[in-house]
Design a protein around this motif. Structure first.
Motif, PDB file in Angstrom:
ATOM      1  N   THR A   1       0.771  -1.059   0.026  1.00 20.75           N
ATOM      2  CA  THR A   1       0.018  -0.028  -0.138  1.00 20.75           C
ATOM      3  C   THR A   1       1.040   1.259   0.098  1.00 20.75           C
ATOM      4  O   THR A   1       1.850   1.303   0.254  1.00 20.75           O
ATOM      5  CB  THR A   1      -0.985   0.009   1.290  1.00 20.75           C
ATOM      6  N   ARG A   2       0.376   2.443  -0.403  1.00 21.30           N
ATOM      7  CA  ARG A   2       1.006   3.413  -0.627  1.00 21.30           C
ATOM      8  C   ARG A   2       1.806   4.128   1.001  1.00 21.30           C
ATOM      9  O   ARG A   2       2.674   4.416   1.034  1.00 21.30           O
ATOM     10  CB  ARG A   2      -0.073   4.761  -1.065  1.00 21.30           C
ATOM     11  N   ASP A   3       0.647   3.966   1.958  1.00 22.81           N
ATOM     12  CA  ASP A   3       0.982   4.187   3.407  1.00 22.81           C
ATOM     13  C   ASP A   3       2.149   3.393   3.875  1.00 22.81           C
ATOM     14  O   ASP A   3       3.116   4.008   4.344  1.00 22.81           O
ATOM     15  CB  ASP A   3      -0.157   4.438   4.124  1.00 22.81           C
ATOM     16  N   ARG A   4       2.347   2.209   3.663  1.00 24.30           N
ATOM     17  CA  ARG A   4       2.999   1.276   4.054  1.00 24.30           C
ATOM     18  C   ARG A   4       4.382   1.438   3.426  1.00 24.30           C
ATOM     19  O   ARG A   4       5.557   1.364   3.982  1.00 24.30           O
ATOM     20  CB  ARG A   4       2.541  -0.412   3.986  1.00 24.30           C
ATOM     21  N   LEU A   5       4.389   1.976   2.017  1.00 23.16           N
ATOM     22  CA  LEU A   5       5.651   2.013   1.333  1.00 23.16           C
ATOM     23  C   LEU A   5       6.398   3.350   1.838  1.00 23.16           C
ATOM     24  O   LEU A   5       7.503   3.293   2.005  1.00 23.16           O
ATOM     25  CB  LEU A   5       5.274   2.226  -0.065  1.00 23.16           C
ATOM     26  N   ILE A   6       5.380   4.411   2.005  1.00 26.45           N
ATOM     27  CA  ILE A   6       6.081   5.654   2.639  1.00 26.45           C
ATOM     28  C   ILE A   6       6.670   5.405   3.817  1.00 26.45           C
ATOM     29  O   ILE A   6       7.970   5.703   4.093  1.00 26.45           O
ATOM     30  CB  ILE A   6       5.022   6.616   2.717  1.00 26.45           C
ATOM     31  N   ALA A   7       6.030   4.644   5.017  1.00 36.06           N
ATOM     32  CA  ALA A   7       6.710   4.367   6.155  1.00 36.06           C
ATOM     33  C   ALA A   7       7.951   3.562   5.806  1.00 36.06           C
ATOM     34  O   ALA A   7       9.064   3.769   6.570  1.00 36.06           O
ATOM     35  CB  ALA A   7       5.656   3.710   7.079  1.00 36.06           C
TER      36      ALA A   7
END
Length: 97
Positions: A56-62
């Motif tokens: 997911t986008r949020d997991r990748l950013i983190a």
């Protein structure tokens, strides 16, 4: 000013997480070993840096921030600042400068 009294600070501004390490990681390691303060600024969030369809986008950013900070820590980089710009959508503008 003698060499011992010189201010020894370096700043790297990079577009994406991991760019500082691929571009200047060796230099950062050498400089920090020699007592320099070395700082990274990472402009984008790295949200488009994966081909994993399950990511997911949020997991990748983190994840990209954690990975970048871990690399900075290994190299003894003094600070790593994330500006959070959208990956692939930066405009060259006065505000960006």
């Amino acid at each position: 000013m003698s060499n011992d009294a010189q201010i020894r600070v370096a700043l790297v501004i990079a577009a994406h997480p991991d760019d500082p390490d691929f571009r200047v990681g060796g230099t950062a390691a050498l400089y920090t070993r020699d007592g320099w303060e070395f700082h990274y600024i990472v402009v984008t969030n790295g949200a488009k840096g994966s081909s994993d369809r399950e990511m997911t986008r949020d997991r990748l950013i983190a994840l990209r921030e954690v990975e970048q900070q871990a690399c900075a820590d290994v190299l003894s980089v003094t600070s790593c600042t994330f500006l959070g710009g959208e990956d692939g959508e930066l405009d060259y503008s006065r505000e960006m400068l």
